[in-house]
Design an enzyme around this catalytic site. Structure first.
Site, mmCIF file in Angstrom:
data_model
loop_
_atom_site.group_PDB
_atom_site.id
_atom_site.type_symbol
_atom_site.label_atom_id
_atom_site.label_comp_id
_atom_site.label_asym_id
_atom_site.label_seq_id
_atom_site.Cartn_x
_atom_site.Cartn_y
_atom_site.Cartn_z
ATOM 1 N N ARG A 14 -10.825 81.744 25.620
ATOM 2 C CA ARG A 14 -9.916 82.808 25.612
ATOM 3 C C ARG A 14 -9.035 82.908 24.362
ATOM 4 O O ARG A 14 -7.894 82.816 24.447
ATOM 5 C CB ARG A 14 -9.188 82.877 26.947
ATOM 6 N N SER A 45 -13.511 88.811 31.370
ATOM 7 C CA SER A 45 -12.614 89.775 31.435
ATOM 8 C C SER A 45 -13.066 91.042 31.742
ATOM 9 O O SER A 45 -12.583 91.861 32.525
ATOM 10 C CB SER A 45 -11.559 89.741 30.198
HETATM 11 P P1 NAD Z 1 -8.758 83.432 37.092
HETATM 12 O O1 NAD Z 1 -9.665 84.383 37.625
HETATM 13 O O2 NAD Z 1 -9.114 82.144 36.782
HETATM 14 O O3 NAD Z 1 -7.359 83.475 38.311
HETATM 15 C C1 NAD Z 1 -6.918 84.741 38.709
HETATM 16 C C2 NAD Z 1 -5.597 84.529 38.857
HETATM 17 O O4 NAD Z 1 -5.198 83.579 40.098
HETATM 18 C C3 NAD Z 1 -4.698 83.588 37.874
HETATM 19 O O5 NAD Z 1 -3.843 84.490 37.319
HETATM 20 C C4 NAD Z 1 -4.030 82.643 38.513
HETATM 21 O O6 NAD Z 1 -2.906 82.082 37.894
HETATM 22 C C5 NAD Z 1 -4.068 83.142 39.812
HETATM 23 N N1 NAD Z 1 -3.971 82.055 40.804
HETATM 24 C C6 NAD Z 1 -4.339 80.780 40.940
HETATM 25 N N2 NAD Z 1 -4.076 80.159 41.829
HETATM 26 C C7 NAD Z 1 -3.391 81.004 42.611
HETATM 27 C C8 NAD Z 1 -2.512 80.845 43.924
HETATM 28 N N3 NAD Z 1 -2.381 79.584 44.566
HETATM 29 N N4 NAD Z 1 -1.596 81.967 44.353
HETATM 30 C C9 NAD Z 1 -1.604 82.898 43.657
HETATM 31 N N5 NAD Z 1 -2.366 83.328 42.254
HETATM 32 C C10 NAD Z 1 -2.895 82.112 41.928
HETATM 33 O O7 NAD Z 1 -7.796 83.956 35.821
HETATM 34 P P2 NAD Z 1 -8.269 85.160 34.781
HETATM 35 O O8 NAD Z 1 -8.352 86.673 35.359
HETATM 36 O O9 NAD Z 1 -9.603 84.768 34.027
HETATM 37 O O10 NAD Z 1 -7.029 85.025 33.643
HETATM 38 C C11 NAD Z 1 -6.340 83.524 33.427
HETATM 39 C C12 NAD Z 1 -5.359 83.812 32.307
HETATM 40 O O11 NAD Z 1 -5.973 83.973 31.283
HETATM 41 C C13 NAD Z 1 -4.369 84.964 32.581
HETATM 42 O O12 NAD Z 1 -2.956 84.444 32.145
HETATM 43 C C14 NAD Z 1 -5.018 85.884 31.560
HETATM 44 O O13 NAD Z 1 -3.852 86.950 31.249
HETATM 45 C C15 NAD Z 1 -5.368 84.905 30.495
HETATM 46 N N6 NAD Z 1 -6.418 85.655 29.573
HETATM 47 C C16 NAD Z 1 -6.143 85.621 28.333
HETATM 48 C C17 NAD Z 1 -7.088 86.095 27.490
HETATM 49 C C18 NAD Z 1 -7.180 86.068 25.935
HETATM 50 O O14 NAD Z 1 -6.164 85.488 25.416
HETATM 51 N N7 NAD Z 1 -8.127 86.370 25.365
HETATM 52 C C19 NAD Z 1 -8.363 86.687 27.906
HETATM 53 C C20 NAD Z 1 -8.483 86.909 29.318
HETATM 54 C C21 NAD Z 1 -7.313 86.379 30.091
#
Ligand code: NAD
Length: 403
Positions: A147, A158
């Site tokens: 990411r 994403s």
């Molecule tokens: P994911 O699918 O791994 O998880 C979904 C969400 O569940 C996350 O936000 C996580 O914090 C949350 N979570 C985990 N345990 C939890 C709990 N017990 N209670 C409530 N929430 C809980 O996550 P994702 O959607 O793939 O994204 C993860 C992170 O990466 C985010 O901060 C996202 O903004 C970031 N991201 C960055 C980039 C980039 O910079 N290129 C791209 C995509 C995502």
């Protein structure tokens, strides 16, 4: 960019009697997805047009795009060749673009050195991975694309999570016996529904935005405090708890038992007042955290709906059944999987663009396929190459350890 070519030293093909190295366009093939319920396709006509313009030869299996509403004739118009025989399609491939992981039967059709790109779901596809090793296939797993900013255009996790978050709200609204928006009518005033989103990552943020557009009151919770700002910027209320569980790389870390109890109490209260709950909480590589035990479901309003996007990894709700919709205590609990496949036109379009972007890493400035995978994105996402499993956790899992 000049025409992508297979240089002599890359695939070692020189026709008999030829003194000069053969320069041939790289053949990119797209098979029809055969996994049950899979409606997506790994490329779309718009992307085919760009690939053929860049010099790739694109071959698509007959009907590959039909279920995503991209018929064969649109692919032909974009410059692709339609192939009706899957075995011939795979045999002639240099690069295979897929959505779902390859099956053993498909791997057996590929020539040595073929590159396969797609979601690989390694822990559930060990047999195919072993076979790819045996047959010296190179496989890139899109779920391992880091990411980092440079890889954003290739981030298929994403793009597909965006589709999943949207579909979750639409399905929740469809199963909910209430309107979502506030209505002021001659027949009285209707209060807006409350939608709660647990987990405000990519899918959760899209779910928040979608529920807001439908006029609901939206609340959200995430263990990462940084998510609060994004939640509020979408006009939703962020449920705060005095915990910061942001781990490495922007992902969540696991909570301590005391933190879990506090979180549970706050989440349970919010769940009880919600009409629709969308759960998306995940910790990469682990079972999904349990956020809604059955006792909490029992406190919900009759007619309330839970859409559990974490169903595939064990579910955020104790009563979720993966692949099914069940009703417990008058609450509808939707554990259907692969929600992006329910909007196949746009999820395929986004996925195809992710792959188009990923392909640029595999050709050098002269348009030849790179012979070494040194780019950090390729290093991170390579799963199998030259007869070896390159992804450490998958290698450990294959030899009996945990993923
Ligand atoms: P994911 O699918 O791994 O998880 C979904 C969400 O569940 C996350 O936000 C996580 O914090 C949350 N979570 C985990 N345990 C939890 C709990 N017990 N209670 C409530 N929430 C809980 O996550 P994702 O959607 O793939 O994204 C993860 C992170 O990466 C985010 O901060 C996202 O903004 C970031 N991201 C960055 C980039 C980039 O910079 N290129 C791209 C995509 C995502």
């Amino acid at each position: 960019m000049s025409t992508p070519v297979i240089a002599q030293e890359v695939n070692g093909i020189i026709p008999a009697g030829s003194k000069t190295p053969t320069i041939m366009p790289v053949v990119v093939v797209v098979p029809k997805e055969l996994a049950p319920g899979e409606q997506r396709v790994a490329t779309v006509p718009e992307v085919v047009q760009k690939l053929t313009k860049s010099g790739y030869e694109v071959r698509i299996e007959h009907d590959a795009g039909t279920s995503a509403y991209y018929p064969d004739d649109l692919f032909i118009a974009a410059g692709a060749k339609i192939m009706s025989n899957r075995a011939d399609l795979l045999k002639g491939a240099r690069i295979v673009l897929r959505v779902q992981p390859p099956t053993v039967a498909d791997v057996d059709q590929l020539a040595e050195g073929t590159i396969v790109i797609g979601f690989m779901n390694p822990t559930n596809n060990l047999e195919a991975i072993t076979r790819m090793c045996d047959r010296k296939i190179t496989a890139f797993a899109l779920e391992f694309v880091p990411r980092i900013t440079r890889a954003q255009s290739m981030d298929a996790l994403s793009s597909q999570a965006t589709a999943g978050g949207y579909v979750a709200v639409i399905m929740g609204a469809d199963s909910c016996p209430k309107f979502l928006p506030m209505l002021t009518t001659a027949a009285g005033t209707i209060r807006p529904a409350t939608v709660l989103i647990l987990g405000a990552g990519v899918a959760g943020l899209m779910a928040i935005a979608t529920a807001k557009r439908l006029g609901a009151i939206v609340e959200a919770y995430d263990v990462r405090r940084a998510a609060g700002e994004q939640v509020r910027s979408l006009g939703a209320k962020f449920l705060e708890l005095e915990i910061n569980a942001e781990g490495q790389g922007g992902y969540a870390r696991e909570l301590t038992p005391e933190e879990k109890a506090q979180e549970q109490q706050m989440v349970s209260t919010a769940v009880a007042r919600a009409d629709i709950v969308i759960t998306t909480a995940a910790i990469p590589g682990r079972k999904a955290p349990l956020l809604i035990p059955k006792e909490t479901v029992a406190t919900m309003r009759p007619g309330a709906v839970i859409v559990d996007l974490a169903a595939e990894t064990g579910g955020n709700c104790e009563l979720t059944q993966a692949g099914k919709t069940v009703r417990e205590y008058g609450v509808t609990i939707i554990g259907l999987q692969n929600l992006p496949a329910r909007v196949p036109f746009h999820s395929s379009q986004m996925y195809a663009k992710n792959l188009q972007s990923f392909l640029t890493l595999l050709v050098d400035k002269d348009g030849a396929l790179v012979s070494e995978f040194t780019d950090e994105i390729l290093v991170a996402s390579i799963l199998v190459h030259a007869g070896m499993v390159r992804h450490g956790p998958t290698r450990d899992f294959l030899s009996g350890g945990k993923p």
